[in-house]
Design a protein around this motif. Structure first.
Motif, PDB file in Angstrom:
ATOM      1  N   ALA A 182      31.861  16.303  -1.538  1.00 22.28           N
ATOM      2  CA  ALA A 182      31.628  14.811  -1.816  1.00 22.28           C
ATOM      3  C   ALA A 182      32.500  14.278  -2.594  1.00 22.28           C
ATOM      4  O   ALA A 182      32.945  13.353  -2.705  1.00 22.28           O
ATOM      5  N   ALA A 183      32.265  14.935  -3.993  1.00 14.20           N
ATOM      6  CA  ALA A 183      32.840  14.546  -5.153  1.00 14.20           C
ATOM      7  C   ALA A 183      34.792  14.427  -4.991  1.00 14.20           C
ATOM      8  O   ALA A 183      35.358  13.559  -5.440  1.00 14.20           O
ATOM      9  N   ALA A 184      35.183  15.236  -4.434  1.00 10.97           N
ATOM     10  CA  ALA A 184      36.466  15.406  -4.363  1.00 10.97           C
ATOM     11  C   ALA A 184      37.059  14.366  -3.316  1.00 10.97           C
ATOM     12  O   ALA A 184      37.923  13.842  -3.573  1.00 10.97           O
ATOM     13  N   GLU A 185      36.161  14.220  -2.204  1.00 13.20           N
ATOM     14  CA  GLU A 185      36.545  13.088  -1.280  1.00 13.20           C
ATOM     15  C   GLU A 185      36.230  11.547  -1.734  1.00 13.20           C
ATOM     16  O   GLU A 185      36.471  10.814  -1.132  1.00 13.20           O
ATOM     17  N   GLY A 186      35.460  11.407  -2.996  1.00 13.86           N
ATOM     18  CA  GLY A 186      34.855  10.054  -3.295  1.00 13.86           C
ATOM     19  C   GLY A 186      33.908   9.670  -2.764  1.00 13.86           C
ATOM     20  O   GLY A 186      33.591   8.496  -2.735  1.00 13.86           O
ATOM     21  N   TRP A 187      32.855  10.603  -2.075  1.00 16.38           N
ATOM     22  CA  TRP A 187      31.813  10.151  -1.409  1.00 16.38           C
ATOM     23  C   TRP A 187      30.723  10.276  -2.366  1.00 16.38           C
ATOM     24  O   TRP A 187      30.616  11.085  -3.050  1.00 16.38           O
ATOM     25  N   ALA A 188      29.689   9.423  -2.247  1.00 18.04           N
ATOM     26  CA  ALA A 188      28.317   9.487  -2.810  1.00 18.04           C
ATOM     27  C   ALA A 188      27.603  10.730  -2.291  1.00 18.04           C
ATOM     28  O   ALA A 188      27.906  11.216  -1.234  1.00 18.04           O
ATOM     29  N   PHE A 189      27.105  11.701  -3.047  1.00 16.81           N
ATOM     30  CA  PHE A 189      26.230  13.136  -2.613  1.00 16.81           C
ATOM     31  C   PHE A 189      24.709  12.815  -2.617  1.00 16.81           C
ATOM     32  O   PHE A 189      24.403  12.091  -3.793  1.00 16.81           O
ATOM     33  N   VAL A 190      23.939  13.253  -1.700  1.00 15.35           N
ATOM     34  CA  VAL A 190      22.571  13.095  -1.388  1.00 15.35           C
ATOM     35  C   VAL A 190      22.128  14.705  -1.449  1.00 15.35           C
ATOM     36  O   VAL A 190      22.383  15.361  -0.533  1.00 15.35           O
ATOM     37  N   HIS A 191      21.528  15.178  -2.395  1.00 19.63           N
ATOM     38  CA  HIS A 191      20.971  16.692  -2.603  1.00 19.63           C
ATOM     39  C   HIS A 191      19.830  16.781  -1.706  1.00 19.63           C
ATOM     40  O   HIS A 191      18.943  15.736  -1.883  1.00 19.63           O
ATOM     41  N   GLY A 213      33.672  14.749  -9.773  1.00 15.87           N
ATOM     42  CA  GLY A 213      33.508  13.288  -9.481  1.00 15.87           C
ATOM     43  C   GLY A 213      33.371  12.384 -10.869  1.00 15.87           C
ATOM     44  O   GLY A 213      34.397  12.916 -11.858  1.00 15.87           O
ATOM     45  N   ASP A 214      33.190  11.424 -10.597  1.00 15.65           N
ATOM     46  CA  ASP A 214      33.411  10.333 -11.792  1.00 15.65           C
ATOM     47  C   ASP A 214      32.217  10.193 -12.475  1.00 15.65           C
ATOM     48  O   ASP A 214      31.904   9.187 -13.565  1.00 15.65           O
TER      49      ASP A 214
END
Length: 335
Positions: A182-191, A213-214
């Motif tokens: 998710a971080a590599a693709e720039g997507w928000a992540f939901v655990h 990520g950022d």
């Protein structure tokens, strides 16, 4: 209050009712969630599951958008392995064009059902040409942003319509690898803490996402049962069970009963398997106790948004649980 609350609803079918009643309750809950002040309302995807009435979140999202006015509505999530990324992009571009600034696209890696439903969904897919999940996610991202590379065989294809405000993107998962993707693709992540609440895993996931990520923290999905007394919450939580099935093909799945676990083994054609009962990760108690636990997780991990799953089949009990939490949280936030 320094964090947001959102809801995940699976449209459970209670004893003695049908899908129509379950879906009507989902609509009513979305409208109340908007009134109470929840930030998002997400619906799930489950296949060949008589006790859950939502196999197609895109269809339900459109209906919910038409019956609400402000709350963000989305998928928690679309099971991407079954579908063409192009079609998913088209669906959510259309939804985003219908309700600008209110649509969320959440995707997940899980099958959302047992092996036979997966086989039915993927009947036209050539296993030898099937892309990896990471490749599917990258292609979906490219279609949503209209950035398909010139060298790609699909260059020039556009996922229409092009909405003025794109759907917000989320990857759902319960592993360090999913957080890194998710971080590599720039997507928000939901655990998916409602499926795996292991504190050490939570630490690793949050650290991995921040490292790649950022610096933002992932969203955290949690299972919550709030009641007017601790004893009542304990009774509601006591009936919940969770089983993890491991089969010799390398597959594993988490289900809610021994019968489901055994059916998974049968459909998978496994000769060797292992079924282990897991302790469900459920925050339960009075609304104040639940709020205090969410506050602890917020302070410890920097969680800025919780996605609340209330794993109660009975509609009135589930609605009461959500309302108690809403009153406790939003009253404290106003203060």
């Amino acid at each position: 209050m320094s964090y947001l609350l959102s809801l995940l609803d699976k449209s459970p079918v209670a004893d003695g009712e049908g899908a129509t009643e379950a879906l009507a309750r989902t609509v009513a809950l979305a409208r109340r969630a908007e009134h109470w002040g929840f930030h998002r309302f997400w619906v799930a995807e489950h296949h060949d599951t008589p006790r859950l009435a939502s196999p197609s979140p895109e269809v339900l999202i459109a209906y919910l958008l038409a019956h609400t006015t402000r709350i963000r509505v989305g998928s928690g999530g679309v099971m991407l392995q079954h579908y063409s990324p192009y079609k998913v992009a088209e669906n959510f571009n259309l939804l985003a064009a219908l309700a600008p600034g209110r649509v969320d696209l959440g995707v997940g890696k899980a099958p959302g059902g047992l092996p036979l439903s997966t086989r039915a969904l993927q009947a036209a897919i050539d296993p030898q040409r099937r892309p990896s999940f990471a490749e599917q996610l990258a292609q979906l991202d490219a279609f949503l942003d209209d950035t398909i590379a010139d060298a790609d065989p699909l260059a020039g294809v556009v996922a229409t319509p092009r909405p003025a405000v794109k759907a917000e993107r989320f990857l759902l998962g319960a592993s360090v690898e999913s957080a890194q993707l998710a971080a590599a693709e720039g997507w928000a992540f939901v655990h998916a803490g409602h499926l795996n609440g292991d504190p050490s895993l939570l630490e690793r996931v949050f650290a991995a996402y921040r490292a790649v990520g950022d610096g933002r923290a992932p969203l955290l999905a949690v299972a919550v049962i709030a009641a007017d007394t601790e004893a009542r919450a304990e009774r509601l939580a006591a009936g919940l069970r969770m089983f993890k099935v491991h089969v010799d093909t390398g597959q594993s799945v988490t289900v809610g009963s021994v019968a489901q676990a055994e059916e998974f083994v049968r459909q998978a054609g496994a000769r060797e398997y292992r079924i282990e009962e897991k302790t469900p990760s459920v925050i339960h108690g009075t609304a104040e106790h639940v709020r205090a636990e969410l506050e602890r997780l917020h302070r410890q991990h920097g969680v800025r948004e919780f996605v609340i799953d209330t794993p109660i089949a009975d509609g009135e009990e589930r609605l009461a649980s959500v309302e108690l939490l809403a009153r406790a949280h939003f009253t404290a936030a106003a203060a």
